[in-house]
Design an enzyme around this catalytic site. Structure first.
Site, PDB file in Angstrom:
ATOM      1  N   ASP B 404       0.736  -1.269   0.046  1.00  0.00           N
ATOM      2  CA  ASP B 404      -0.150   0.011   0.066  1.00  0.00           C
ATOM      3  C   ASP B 404       0.691   1.353   0.202  1.00  0.00           C
ATOM      4  OD1 ASP B 404      -2.818   0.669   0.579  1.00  0.00           O
ATOM      5  OD2 ASP B 404      -1.732   1.894   2.073  1.00  0.00           O
ATOM      6  N   GLU B 433       1.531  -0.629  -5.166  1.00  0.00           N
ATOM      7  CA  GLU B 433       0.189   0.269  -5.077  1.00  0.00           C
ATOM      8  C   GLU B 433       0.559   1.831  -5.151  1.00  0.00           C
ATOM      9  OE1 GLU B 433      -1.589   2.077  -2.656  1.00  0.00           O
ATOM     10  OE2 GLU B 433      -3.843   2.066  -3.598  1.00  0.00           O
TER      11      GLU B 433
END
Lengths: 685, 685
Positions: B404, B433
């Protein structure tokens, strides 16, 4: 220069493993320029501005910043602040320059910028009343660090005062915040920024050479022609000599040339000697091509007896120097069949299956007057012998070599030779005479040639000149310095054959202004435009015969007075010398003209004067590249590129004809054979 | 991998001097691919064809040739003959592939080609009767050398026979010359060319990874939602668990997905917990965002008690594996204020001037539920602790991590972490990401992430899809492997909000065929297209609350049967698995359509079968990217790119609907909401 230490290069047969590099704390990617993917040095000359760029970015929201750093040969760093050109693509750049010759390095340092981060955050939060005292205290701490890191001797009073102000809870918070933008605070931080997590890119080599490597006007002569005389009674020629050729030097200097380039001066082979117009059989009095080098009298280390002695050569070099010119010598590493090397060093040549030495050929073409050298049979002795030959001419004061057909010898050899000479004679300049594929042209340049002949002679249309010069002034400028020659003794394009005097003016003017180095071949003044049928070179090519141009005939009072371009060339060279803007390559901007035959470009530079002041020098050139018809059109100038606003007007003085006009962003021009084909305009207030 | 050995990286604060390299005897320049100017490895996966290119040229007229060489991790060289793509620009290339994982190198070897030189010269001279016997004798000598240099065990009979023939003065000279073109001679020389002056480029690193790094279909779930139940009487939710989530796995596997990706599974902070729809205050029963990691129960090395135990997690991973799927874990390196690190490792955070720990902010926005990690205060212990956390999950069988917001941590950290894990677990795959600027996206990829989220969700027009995929499949393919997601739990573009079912079919089909890795977020089947007002994400974002999708309702016989895209997705994944052409990235070709909304592309590959035979697999996709209107147009196919002649016809079978047509270079299509929006066509004889 490490490259010169391997002699001859041998370890290049082993693949060099490239290790994976660790990313810096602040990533710095794509440092530009980058020559041969970083394998060869970028180049500049002393005082030359060029741009260093890189992609610099960081994680998160904190501010990033970057510095371009040049390290001089003495190991001292010179910092150039970078600015962001494209925020989305993270491109930063800085104009940089090196102030002296030698092997420098360049790198880009990315860094975290705590001052900018605080400015950004506090600039939002303090006016909004969010965390006000904490933000101001954090600012005080940031500027305290900046103060602590000032180099010894730098006045920190402005920063110290700011720290006190930021903590002065008795004053208005916004006023305290704005104190950080006081001019004295900004000035000290601009000079000494607080840099955190400084992350350097690799340090790439930067070779800084003398200015003549980039800028100069060349004049080519066959020395034997200068002073050659024809006796109509006997029907024979007497060769010119270095002494008679030296008598031509004042006229060349008077035209404003910087370099006199001599075609080869060595003994010329007698075996298979070529006659006039490249005929296969020479007559007994034909002098032969100076490119068919070597005879009983000697080879590349000798002087043709007709030209004189080494003393005469020294006299010629010294006379040129007195007149402010350097002598460039032609190095054509190939041999006539009677060159001494053929017997002393048969290993320098290729032996065919029948035991003969291979002459030059490009089947089915044969060049039986030339034996090419082979550098692979005995590289060590071949390299050493070539180096010895060059030393002969270095010892006689030559520091510029024009290399004939370097693309027919191994690139590796040139890289080694140029680097080896540079160890003791770093001021040496080598001009590559390669008219070949782009990859080879680029490789010779990046391997070390200081200058390169170009495709200029074949770039005549506006669009192709623009495209080509943009490439030369940007992508390739870091390793290849162009030399523009409208003609040579081997090149006479249809444009010059059929363009009339207009073409000869135009192509000299464009060569002299598009790039900082250009050259002409003797006789350009006389617009010698007759080609030998079927080839794009002059009839009666001076390579194969003497040529007496009767220069005196064109002097005032002479029978051909006024029928020479000498005064036009003198004017071009005077303009070049008077205007530093024309001394640089990378400072060119093209402007828009509606007419596809009218090209417009400008060069501008800031000039530092001896008294410490500065001024801007700007030259604007507008030319009609169609020599056959006069054209009228509108030139739309990119005013900011000239250092002006779009609505400004300026005085446009045509330096060729002395007229002045008041010009603005759009201007009418009329150019062509019916008038002057070129405006060279000095742009002033 | 040397990059992992410095822990943490420290020497990157010193500029690495780049030495000048010697040019090879045969110059080899501009080897491509070249990642970060050669500083980071190029990437491929086992069996992936890609192109190695370089500019190779030489001095003079002799023939040059080139070989691409891949050296495997065991040090053995694999040769791939190169061919010239552009003679004028001296570009050579070869398709290459590495057959197993590990750190390889790639290089280009330029060489002098005596056979080709002789072929060229003799081919002109022998028929012209020039130097005939000498040329044939030189040929005999060249082939004698080729024979002498054949590796032990290679049959040299063809070459020996040729040498005899060339010297057989009793035979016709031209016949002797043509003997050198006999198929057996050409075959042995193609396999074992006579290479002279072999000049390798630098050997650049090539990281070859497992195929899942390039190819796979992902399915994202919030495990707590799978099996979560709402009690209408009490108004409270019971969380799903790994055990209940595992009950959903067969359905995901049945749709043909390869990877099940779980949003973070750790304890969720209670301090400043957010409520539904990102509201600032959570109710007592609100579960909080799994991205606000850490509470009394533990941090990144712990499992949320609602989900179960490590045994339950192991069960889930094992169950996925039984069904042929891997589990990807979400790594979000950020903390809730009650994360254990806040007290155990305060040095992992930033302390503000007022003594508090800094929460995340992008002024004036504040994210008080999140404390970002600071890797600079104590890099050594921070790096070690992150590595320890990853080891926990490696020890529980996880080999895929979805990271993330990696662009909010130092790139350097990821480079180190990924390389350090790869030392013992080279099969590990990390998905970045990052939805941020191109330079950062590229840097994360080249630093080591095996896969990257992309801008796909925002590339909806035909022209921008073509432009973007061309970039991904060429320039950036050597370091960045794209993953296409039409939506995520945070991304619901207007295109998906308003495009209706057509958009949901279309965007899945394009994602599944344009690139080899794509993913969808649970609920994609249900076309959940309602956005929270003012933002481009779903209303009632699953990040902040449980979501029971009542999957059973969509099963045959259920109240919503037929109102799901599950069978469409199953079909897409079946096609992907059955067609190797869709397993690769760099094999895409775009075709021309007259309609600016109809995009057409093909992928083709040669497939090696287990029995040693080969076949060509070709898929052609044609899609109408306008979800609002049906379009009719003509598709003009680049037939050679499909392995066919321009005048050929072929059977076009739409794998989605099973229809077949006879197609040729130009074909009518009708696509859109009124029919199917996409053809996925299998091209057969």
């Amino acid at each position: 220069m490490p490259v010169s230490e391997t002699f001859p290069p041998t370890d290049v047969a082993i693949a060099r493993p490239v290790p994976v590099q660790i990313v810096g704390r602040i990533p710095v990617q794509s440092v530009r320029p980058l020559v041969d993917d970083g394998q060869r040095p970028a180049k500049s000359v002393e005082g030359e501005w060029f741009t260093v760029a890189a992609r610099v970015f960081r994680e998160g929201h904190s501010s990033v910043n970057a510095t371009a750093v040049l390290r001089d040969p003495q190991g001292r760093d010179h910092h150039f602040p970078m600015h962001i050109d494209n925020e989305g693509l993270s491109w930063w750049s800085a104009p940089v320059r090196a102030d002296r010759t030698g092997m420098w390095t360049y790198r880009v340092e990315g860094w975290s910028d705590p001052v900018a981060t605080w400015q950004h955050d506090a600039g939002i939060k303090v006016p909004a009343g969010l965390d006000v005292e904490m933000m101001l205290e954090e600012g005080a701490r940031v500027y305290e660090r900046a103060l602590a890191e000032l180099p010894a001797g730098v006045d920190g009073a402005a920063l110290a005062h700011l720290v006190t102000t930021l903590r002065d809870t008795g004053r208005d918070p916004e006023e305290r915040f704005w104190a950080a933008s006081a001019p004295d605070v900004l000035a000290v931080l601009a000079a000494h920024p607080l840099r955190e997590f400084v992350s350097p890119s690799a340090a790439y080599p930067l070779l800084v050479e003398r200015q003549r490597a980039l800028y100069g006007a060349w004049y080519e002569i066959f020395p034997r022609s200068e002073g050659a005389t024809f006796d109509p009674e006997t029907g024979t020629w007497t060769s010119g000599t270095f002494r008679t050729a030296a008598e031509r030097l004042p006229a060349i200097a008077d035209m404003g040339f910087d370099v006199v380039y001599l075609t080869p001066i060595h003994p010329i082979g007698r075996v298979n000697r070529k006659g006039p117009n490249n005929s296969l059989v020479a007559g007994p009095d034909d002098p032969g091509s100076p490119y068919a080098i070597g005879a009983a009298e000697g080879g590349h280390d000798a002087i043709h007896p007709d030209l004189g002695t080494f003393d005469d050569f020294d006299y010629f070099v010294a006379r040129a120097a007195e007149l402010g010119m350097e002598v460039a010598l032609d190095i054509a590493l190939q041999c006539a069949p009677d060159h001494p090397w053929v017997t002393s060093h048969p290993e320098f040549f290729t032996t065919r299956a029948d035991g003969t030495i291979a002459y030059a050929e490009n089947p089915p073409k044969k060049y039986q007057d030339i034996y090419p050298l082979n550098f692979d049979n005995a590289p060590q002795s071949a390299y050493a012998e070539m180096r010895r030959v060059i030393q002969v001419w270095l010892d006689h004061g030559v520091r510029i070599f024009r290399v004939d057909n370097p693309h027919t010898k191994p690139v590796q050899f040139w890289q080694w030779l140029i680097a080896d000479v540079a160890k003791d004679y770093p001021e040496t300049i080598w001009l590559s005479e390669a008219f070949t594929k782009p990859a080879m042209m680029a490789a010779l340049a990046s391997a070390g040639f200081q200058q390169s002949y170009t495709y200029y002679a074949w770039r005549n249309a506006k669009w192709e000149l623009e495209e080509y010069v943009k490439e030369l002034a940007t992508d390739s400028a870091a390793f290849m310095r162009p030399s523009f020659w409208p003609t040579t003794h081997d090149i006479l394009t249809p444009y010059m054959q059929y363009g009339g005097p207009t073409a000869w003016q135009l192509r000299a003017a464009l060569a002299a202004t598009l790039v900082p180095t250009y050259g002409i071949y003797a006789g350009y003044e006389l617009m010698e435009n007759i080609a030998r049928p079927g080839v794009e070179e002059q009839i009666d090519n001076e390579k194969y015969q003497f040529k007496d141009r009767h220069w005196a005939d064109y002097e005032p009072g002479g029978p051909k007075a006024g029928r020479s371009l000498a005064s036009y060339l003198r004017k071009l060279n005077q303009i070049r010398r008077a205007h530093p803007a024309l001394h640089w390559l990378r400072n060119i901007t093209f402007h828009h003209c509606n007419d596809d035959n009218v090209i417009a470009f400008s060069k501008t530079t800031i000039v530092d004067t001896a008294d410490g002041s500065q001024y801007r020098d700007t030259i604007l050139v507008i030319a009609n590249v169609d020599p056959h018809s006069t054209r009228e059109t509108t030139v739309n100038l990119d005013m900011p590129a000239l250092g002006m606003r779009w609505d400004q007007s300026f005085t446009a003085t045509d330096l060729l004809i002395g007229h002045s006009w008041t010009w603005g962003a759009s201007n009418f021009v009329r150019l062509g054979p019916g008038t002057q084909p070129v405006h060279i305009i000095h742009v002033t207030g």
